[in-house]
Design a protein around this motif. Sequence first.
Motif, PDB file in Angstrom:
ATOM      1  N   GLY A  21       0.572  -1.214  -0.064  1.00 21.31           N
ATOM      2  CA  GLY A  21      -0.086  -0.061   0.006  1.00 21.31           C
ATOM      3  C   GLY A  21       0.682   1.432  -0.043  1.00 21.31           C
ATOM      4  N   LEU A  22       1.837   1.167   0.901  1.00 23.10           N
ATOM      5  CA  LEU A  22       2.854   2.409   0.830  1.00 23.10           C
ATOM      6  C   LEU A  22       3.566   2.556  -0.688  1.00 23.10           C
ATOM      7  CD1 LEU A  22       4.552   4.714   2.029  1.00 23.10           C
ATOM      8  CD2 LEU A  22       6.102   2.617   2.940  1.00 23.10           C
ATOM      9  N   TYR A  23       3.876   1.524  -1.253  1.00 22.32           N
ATOM     10  CA  TYR A  23       4.613   1.600  -2.573  1.00 22.32           C
ATOM     11  C   TYR A  23       3.525   2.032  -3.438  1.00 22.32           C
ATOM     12  CZ  TYR A  23       6.435   0.160  -7.163  1.00 22.32           C
ATOM     13  OH  TYR A  23       6.594  -0.155  -8.413  1.00 22.32           O
ATOM     14  N   GLN A  24       2.345   1.784  -3.541  1.00 22.23           N
ATOM     15  CA  GLN A  24       1.055   2.248  -4.267  1.00 22.23           C
ATOM     16  C   GLN A  24       0.949   3.749  -4.349  1.00 22.23           C
ATOM     17  OE1 GLN A  24      -1.815  -0.599  -3.679  1.00 22.23           O
ATOM     18  NE2 GLN A  24      -1.029  -2.327  -5.374  1.00 22.23           N
ATOM     19  N   SER A  25       0.943   4.217  -2.974  1.00 22.81           N
ATOM     20  CA  SER A  25       0.754   5.674  -2.968  1.00 22.81           C
ATOM     21  C   SER A  25       2.313   6.542  -3.406  1.00 22.81           C
ATOM     22  CB  SER A  25       0.734   5.843  -1.456  1.00 22.81           C
ATOM     23  OG  SER A  25      -0.388   5.257  -0.868  1.00 22.81           O
ATOM     24  N   PHE A  26       3.324   5.813  -3.374  1.00 18.66           N
ATOM     25  CA  PHE A  26       4.625   6.448  -3.608  1.00 18.66           C
ATOM     26  C   PHE A  26       5.414   5.327  -4.542  1.00 18.66           C
ATOM     27  CE2 PHE A  26       3.145   7.987   0.581  1.00 18.66           C
ATOM     28  CZ  PHE A  26       2.999   9.408   0.205  1.00 18.66           C
ATOM     29  N   PRO A  27       5.094   5.128  -5.774  1.00 15.00           N
ATOM     30  CA  PRO A  27       5.828   4.207  -6.497  1.00 15.00           C
ATOM     31  C   PRO A  27       7.115   4.842  -6.824  1.00 15.00           C
ATOM     32  CG  PRO A  27       4.152   5.201  -7.825  1.00 15.00           C
ATOM     33  CD  PRO A  27       4.005   5.829  -6.509  1.00 15.00           C
ATOM     34  N   CYS A  28       8.210   4.475  -6.150  1.00 15.48           N
ATOM     35  CA  CYS A  28       9.481   4.876  -6.392  1.00 15.48           C
ATOM     36  C   CYS A  28      10.568   3.786  -6.005  1.00 15.48           C
ATOM     37  CB  CYS A  28       9.757   6.179  -5.890  1.00 15.48           C
ATOM     38  SG  CYS A  28       9.712   6.317  -4.238  1.00 15.48           S
ATOM     39  N   ARG A  29      11.801   4.163  -6.518  1.00 11.87           N
ATOM     40  CA  ARG A  29      12.916   3.326  -6.170  1.00 11.87           C
ATOM     41  C   ARG A  29      12.765   2.997  -4.770  1.00 11.87           C
ATOM     42  NH1 ARG A  29      17.992   3.441 -10.189  1.00 11.87           N
ATOM     43  NH2 ARG A  29      17.044   3.828 -12.052  1.00 11.87           N
ATOM     44  N   MET A  30      12.865   4.121  -4.036  1.00  8.15           N
ATOM     45  CA  MET A  30      13.170   4.052  -2.530  1.00  8.15           C
ATOM     46  C   MET A  30      11.992   3.100  -1.758  1.00  8.15           C
ATOM     47  SD  MET A  30      14.988   4.909  -0.136  1.00  8.15           S
ATOM     48  CE  MET A  30      14.948   4.670   1.491  1.00  8.15           C
ATOM     49  N   THR A  31      10.717   3.165  -2.093  1.00 11.95           N
ATOM     50  CA  THR A  31       9.788   2.411  -1.374  1.00 11.95           C
ATOM     51  C   THR A  31       9.895   1.025  -2.117  1.00 11.95           C
ATOM     52  OG1 THR A  31       8.142   3.212  -3.370  1.00 11.95           O
ATOM     53  CG2 THR A  31       7.802   4.226  -0.955  1.00 11.95           C
ATOM     54  N   ALA A  32      10.188   0.845  -3.156  1.00 11.33           N
ATOM     55  CA  ALA A  32      10.591  -0.625  -3.796  1.00 11.33           C
ATOM     56  C   ALA A  32      11.768  -1.115  -2.890  1.00 11.33           C
ATOM     57  CB  ALA A  32      11.037  -0.374  -5.235  1.00 11.33           C
ATOM     58  N   PHE A  33      12.703  -0.414  -2.725  1.00 10.49           N
ATOM     59  CA  PHE A  33      13.953  -0.716  -1.895  1.00 10.49           C
ATOM     60  C   PHE A  33      13.491  -1.338  -0.527  1.00 10.49           C
ATOM     61  CE2 PHE A  33      17.339   0.055   1.122  1.00 10.49           C
ATOM     62  CZ  PHE A  33      18.331  -0.893   0.712  1.00 10.49           C
ATOM     63  N   VAL A  34      12.631  -0.568   0.134  1.00 11.94           N
ATOM     64  CA  VAL A  34      12.250  -0.907   1.380  1.00 11.94           C
ATOM     65  C   VAL A  34      11.434  -2.320   1.333  1.00 11.94           C
ATOM     66  CG1 VAL A  34      10.340  -0.223   3.244  1.00 11.94           C
ATOM     67  CG2 VAL A  34      11.953   1.426   2.092  1.00 11.94           C
ATOM     68  N   ARG A  35      10.562  -2.403   0.209  1.00  9.18           N
ATOM     69  CA  ARG A  35       9.701  -3.569   0.230  1.00  9.18           C
ATOM     70  C   ARG A  35      10.982  -4.766   0.248  1.00  9.18           C
ATOM     71  NH1 ARG A  35       5.134  -3.019  -4.291  1.00  9.18           N
ATOM     72  NH2 ARG A  35       5.019  -5.150  -3.756  1.00  9.18           N
ATOM     73  N   MET A  36      11.782  -4.661  -0.690  1.00  8.68           N
ATOM     74  CA  MET A  36      12.697  -5.784  -0.846  1.00  8.68           C
ATOM     75  C   MET A  36      13.381  -6.033   0.466  1.00  8.68           C
ATOM     76  SD  MET A  36      12.761  -6.787  -3.939  1.00  8.68           S
ATOM     77  CE  MET A  36      12.125  -6.089  -5.726  1.00  8.68           C
ATOM     78  N   VAL A  37      14.040  -5.060   0.996  1.00  8.12           N
ATOM     79  CA  VAL A  37      14.790  -5.118   2.322  1.00  8.12           C
ATOM     80  C   VAL A  37      14.105  -5.808   3.471  1.00  8.12           C
ATOM     81  CG1 VAL A  37      16.324  -3.992   3.783  1.00  8.12           C
ATOM     82  CG2 VAL A  37      16.573  -3.479   1.743  1.00  8.12           C
ATOM     83  N   VAL A  38      12.774  -5.392   3.587  1.00 11.04           N
ATOM     84  CA  VAL A  38      12.028  -5.950   4.437  1.00 11.04           C
ATOM     85  C   VAL A  38      11.779  -7.590   4.695  1.00 11.04           C
ATOM     86  CG1 VAL A  38       9.778  -6.105   5.820  1.00 11.04           C
ATOM     87  CG2 VAL A  38      10.716  -3.760   5.318  1.00 11.04           C
ATOM     88  N   GLN A  39      11.582  -7.839   3.521  1.00 13.82           N
ATOM     89  CA  GLN A  39      11.405  -9.262   3.120  1.00 13.82           C
ATOM     90  C   GLN A  39      12.973  -9.971   3.399  1.00 13.82           C
ATOM     91  OE1 GLN A  39       8.418 -10.899   2.723  1.00 13.82           O
ATOM     92  NE2 GLN A  39       7.775  -9.074   2.407  1.00 13.82           N
ATOM     93  N   MET A  40      13.868  -9.268   3.014  1.00 14.54           N
ATOM     94  CA  MET A  40      15.277 -10.003   3.128  1.00 14.54           C
ATOM     95  C   MET A  40      15.494 -10.058   4.690  1.00 14.54           C
ATOM     96  SD  MET A  40      17.362  -8.724   0.136  1.00 14.54           S
ATOM     97  CE  MET A  40      18.854  -9.682   0.347  1.00 14.54           C
ATOM     98  N   SER A  41      15.236  -9.138   5.419  1.00  8.96           N
ATOM     99  CA  SER A  41      15.450  -8.948   6.805  1.00  8.96           C
ATOM    100  C   SER A  41      14.668 -10.017   7.486  1.00  8.96           C
ATOM    101  CB  SER A  41      15.167  -7.508   7.306  1.00  8.96           C
ATOM    102  OG  SER A  41      13.945  -7.237   7.315  1.00  8.96           O
ATOM    103  N   LEU A  42      13.593 -10.385   7.090  1.00  8.31           N
ATOM    104  CA  LEU A  42      12.838 -11.389   7.749  1.00  8.31           C
ATOM    105  C   LEU A  42      13.361 -12.797   7.703  1.00  8.31           C
ATOM    106  CD1 LEU A  42       9.088 -10.420   6.417  1.00  8.31           C
ATOM    107  CD2 LEU A  42       9.928 -10.394   8.799  1.00  8.31           C
ATOM    108  N   LEU A  43      14.302 -12.815   6.920  1.00  2.40           N
ATOM    109  CA  LEU A  43      15.258 -14.161   6.808  1.00  2.40           C
ATOM    110  C   LEU A  43      15.729 -14.386   8.476  1.00  2.40           C
ATOM    111  CD1 LEU A  43      16.947 -13.647   3.478  1.00  2.40           C
ATOM    112  CD2 LEU A  43      15.217 -15.447   4.043  1.00  2.40           C
ATOM    113  N   ALA A  44      15.719 -13.364   9.149  1.00  2.00           N
ATOM    114  CA  ALA A  44      16.498 -13.590  10.518  1.00  2.00           C
ATOM    115  C   ALA A  44      15.334 -14.004  11.334  1.00  2.00           C
ATOM    116  CB  ALA A  44      16.817 -11.998  10.890  1.00  2.00           C
ATOM    117  N   TYR A  45      14.109 -13.999  10.784  1.00  2.00           N
ATOM    118  CA  TYR A  45      13.101 -14.614  11.685  1.00  2.00           C
ATOM    119  C   TYR A  45      12.902 -16.088  11.259  1.00  2.00           C
ATOM    120  CZ  TYR A  45       8.349 -16.096  12.684  1.00  2.00           C
ATOM    121  OH  TYR A  45       7.164 -17.018  13.089  1.00  2.00           O
TER     122      TYR A  45
END
Length: 325
Positions: free
Chosen positions: A64-88
């Motif tokens: 939802g955040l990305y759809q409101s602001f579809p840019c490189r930065m919000t795409a980066f956040v979406r990717m990094v969050v999924q990668m950080s969840l590997l720690a879980y």
Amino acid sequence: MAVELRLFERIESGKSLFAVERISLMYNALTSVLIFILYPEMDHPGTMLLERLGIVLLTFLLIGLYQSFPCRMTAFVRMVVQMSLLAYWYPDTYEFNRIFLNLDHVFAAAEQAVFHCQPAVEFSEHCPSEWFSEPFNMGYFFYYPMMLIVTVWYFVFRFKWFEKICFVLVVSFFIYYLFYIFVPVAGPQFYFPVIGMDNVSSGIFPPIGDYFNHHAFLLPGPGYEHGFFYNLVEASQQVGERPTAAFPSSHVAISTIVMIMAWRVSHKLAYCLLPFYLLLCCATVYIQAHYLIDSIVGFVSSFFVYVLATKMYNRWFASRAFVTK
């Protein structure tokens, strides 16, 4: 040379879910089904299911955040969050395999048969000084920074490949995690203290059944105890380490995949990372996190896993990659 990040440049992905989110939700669903199957035997299945629901909600919140602001930065956040969840997802494998009979006695016996000793013990005992301990612990600690460096490098210099390398990394992790769920091997740092070093020295490796279902305590590892990197590794292991995921070594496997990615994008980057990679591979045995056969199989299997994950992306998602506006 100046680098233009263009963090807020508009991009169009052509889909609501990124490739890495799709595979993460698939892993989430698969392990949720497994929880329902094993529900009576698991320690806190209800909590695990609620945590998975939270991950799903977080994923769609970021969409939802990305759809409101579809840019490189919000795409980066979406990717990094999924990668950080590997720690879980890593310690989560322990919640499954703890209910199965431990297999360390099989792998320790195989190690003894192949090498006529326990290389993890011999390595640390013959090289206990600070001059060995600190570099190896530094290499081991560099595991996640190395992934971050390569990921950010792609984001900055090869953005069109950014989604692909994130997908390949996450899929590679999930392939190993699924294996760990059903092959419960804790590694020397957990198994040897349980059976005692007298048995290890005598080449006697008794089975311990489901011991790790109720015990997950980790003793301090070998090395120079006053070292800076030694204590960083110890602190991180005390927080996130569990008696799981020893065979094959994902540290060796994933770092090898990261090196392949680094080589493909920049030979200079790969050469800069090479010393840390070599120290990391040695450290997996030195700190007794893995048997030597774990590290060898981790290295060999990494090439097959990399090819498989790459083929998955190319077949399912390559035609829907990022397009900048």
